[in-house]
Scaffold this active site. Structure first.
Site, short mmCIF file in Angstrom:
data_model
loop_
_atom_site.label_atom_id
_atom_site.label_comp_id
_atom_site.label_asym_id
_atom_site.label_seq_id
_atom_site.Cartn_x
_atom_site.Cartn_y
_atom_site.Cartn_z
N SER A 254 0.75 -1.29 0.23
CA SER A 254 0.08 0.00 0.13
C SER A 254 0.94 1.24 -0.05
O SER A 254 2.11 1.17 0.02
CB SER A 254 -0.72 0.10 1.14
OG SER A 254 -0.15 0.12 2.58
N LYS A 255 0.18 2.46 0.33
CA LYS A 255 0.88 3.53 0.27
C LYS A 255 2.02 3.89 1.07
O LYS A 255 2.86 4.57 0.98
CB LYS A 255 -0.30 4.92 0.28
CG LYS A 255 -0.86 5.23 -1.32
CD LYS A 255 0.02 5.86 -2.41
CE LYS A 255 -0.64 6.38 -3.69
NZ LYS A 255 0.26 6.91 -4.44
N ARG A 256 1.57 3.17 2.28
CA ARG A 256 2.48 3.48 3.46
C ARG A 256 3.91 2.90 3.24
O ARG A 256 4.60 3.13 3.88
CB ARG A 256 1.76 2.85 4.56
CG ARG A 256 1.52 1.30 4.59
CD ARG A 256 0.86 1.09 5.99
NE ARG A 256 0.43 -0.54 6.09
CZ ARG A 256 1.31 -1.39 6.75
NH1 ARG A 256 2.59 -0.97 7.22
NH2 ARG A 256 1.25 -2.61 6.78
#
Length: 491
Positions: A254-256
């Site tokens: 994911s973006k994290r």
């Protein structure tokens, strides 16, 4: 093998992400290996979330990566489909849905959202799995016609209640699904648009798809799609579900964890060849430990039998390392063309580049061995074009000491007389000076590097001096003298 037809069907509701492009790549390699055709189909039935901006991004991302398609948007194909956009194929879905209704293989469902929610609550209380009860299955024709007058409806597929469906997956082998776990799923929503499962099955058949290669998360849809295809009298394509891509901590990517879309990696300065090479080896192995592969080698060696069932771990450091390899080994002219837009982002540097006598290819050739992205090339090149650069603070404290000013003066005197001003001659002259002054070469080279570049590390010092040219190098020595060595004996 020449009749192999695969499809990649992204939804234009977001950018093309790493998982999606890896799926596209596996489809592309599979069909190129078999001499088949790849279809790009756009799943844009979600009108509210679909955007022409995202569609453009998806197409540009695939073109940038070199994943060309044989049929689809922007391709004129004789004998192809009228449209490769699902939003433009509504008449086909309506015709097939009506056929299922006429053949009593599907039925209208008039249950409201409130009724369905209440049904789920009852099932939850008695610890039953939430599934549609089939309450509208047995309505009479009169009841259906009456309800259609004043109520919205969906169309559901009549599913078998007993037995099993076996999915013969080309990666995972046989996977058996019990029909008791399925309910009569919706194939046409209340707005008249087809659901994913229905549109995919219809289009796969109409487009002659022989192999459906897609993400593992779709495996649970496959038994429903096989049953639907059987109800429609279609041939069932062969299925292959590729493993998930996980983050280094084994959670969903994911973006994290950093960049996730193709365009983000492009903006980082990742080369398309490096990204393709890295993604190809996420879940697939050619059978040895090689890490660097040309696209021709990938096509020749690719097979679904060598795709792993286990999740693949995305390692950004490994991708960047691989990108550095491509920067060092690809044709210089190609790297220069790819780097040029990153130079253009910095107006001051680009203006100087255009006016400078230094060829951008020469500068890039000097710095590319020490960088790992196209963006880093610009940072590594700034002192070739700009005079107003800063000096490494730790470096000045360590190397601009008492007596250094006198050494730099002698270096400047030597360089002023050096002819020809080539790296080899410059090196010999500075080696001669170190012997004359009875000091180590490092006591000359390190302060000189800092004076000329503002940095303590970089490409070969003598190549830098030669490329910058005598006039510019001597001017930088004078500037350093003014800034750091105003006192006769240095700072």
């Amino acid at each position: 093998m020449e009749n192999t037809r695969v499809r990649f069907a992204p939804s234009p509701t977001g950018e093309l992400h790493i998982g999606g492009v890896r799926t596209a790549l596996f489809n592309w390699l599979f069909t190129r290996n078999r001499g088949g055709r790849m279809i790009l189909r756009i799943d844009d039935t979600d009108k509210q979330r679909s955007s022409p901006v995202f569609l453009d991004t998806i197409i540009r991302s695939m073109q940038w990566l070199g994943l060309n398609w044989d049929e689809g948007p922007q391709i004129e194909t004789e004998g192809g489909q009228d449209s490769y956009f699902q939003s433009e194929r509504q008449a086909i879905y309506e015709e097939e849905a009506q056929r299922l209704l006429d053949e009593k293989k599907a039925y209208y469902c008039f249950c409201t959202a409130e009724e369905l929610q209440a049904e789920k609550e009852r099932q939850r209380r008695v610890k039953q799995p939430p599934r549609y009860s089939g309450r509208c299955r047995n309505l009479t024709s009169a009841e259906r016609e009456k309800l259609k007058e004043d109520n919205s409806f969906v169309i559901r597929l009549l599913m078998p209640q007993e037995g099993t469906t076996v999915v013969r997956d080309l990666i995972r082998g046989e996977v058996t699904f019990d029909h008791t776990n399925f309910d009569d799923f919706i194939i046409v929503r209340s707005d008249g648009l087809p659901t994913y499962n229905f549109a995919s099955v219809v289009d796969d058949y109409k487009m002659g798809i022989t192999h459906v290669i897609r993400a593992e998360e779709h495996l649970s849809n496959t038994p429903r799609q096989q049953i639907l295809a059987q109800r429609l009298g279609y041939n069932i394509p062969q299925y292959a579900h590729v493993p998930m891509i996980l983050a280094p901590d084994h959670s969903k990517l994911s973006k994290r964890h950093g960049a996730t879309s193709v365009q983000e990696y492009r903006k980082m300065g990742i080369l398309p060849e490096a990204l393709i090479n890295y993604l190809a080896l996420l879940g697939w192995s050619p059978g040895d430990d090689r890490e660097i592969m040309t696209i021709e080698e990938m096509i020749e060696l690719f097979s679904l039998e060598k795709v792993s069932r286990n999740p693949a771990i995305f390692d950004l450091d490994k991708l960047i390392w691989l990108n550095g390899h491509y920067l060092r080994t690809m044709e210089l002219q190609t790297i220069a063309e790819r780097a040029r837009p990153f130079f253009q982002e910095n107006a001051e540097i680009w203006a100087t580049c255009r006016e400078s006598r230094l060829e951008i290819e020469d500068v890039i050739d000097l710095v590319r061995d020490r960088v790992k992205t196209l963006r880093e090339i610009v940072d590594a090149s700034t002192y070739f074009y700009l005079e107003d650069f800063s000096y490494d603070e730790k470096g000045t404290k360590k190397h601009f000491r008492k007596g250094t000013g006198d050494i730099l003066k002698k270096v400047a005197e030597v360089l002023e007389q050096t002819e020809p001003f080539t790296a080899d001659v410059i090196k010999k002259e500075l080696q001669r000076l170190s012997k004359e002054l009875k000091i180590s070469p490092a006591k000359i080279n390190l302060p000189v590097r800092l004076a000329v570049t503002g940095r303590t590390m970089g490409p070969d010092l003598f190549d830098i001096i030669s490329l910058l040219g005598k006039e510019k190098v001597l001017a930088r020595f004078k500037k350093v003298e003014e800034l750091f060595f105003k006192e006769p004996n240095g700072v």
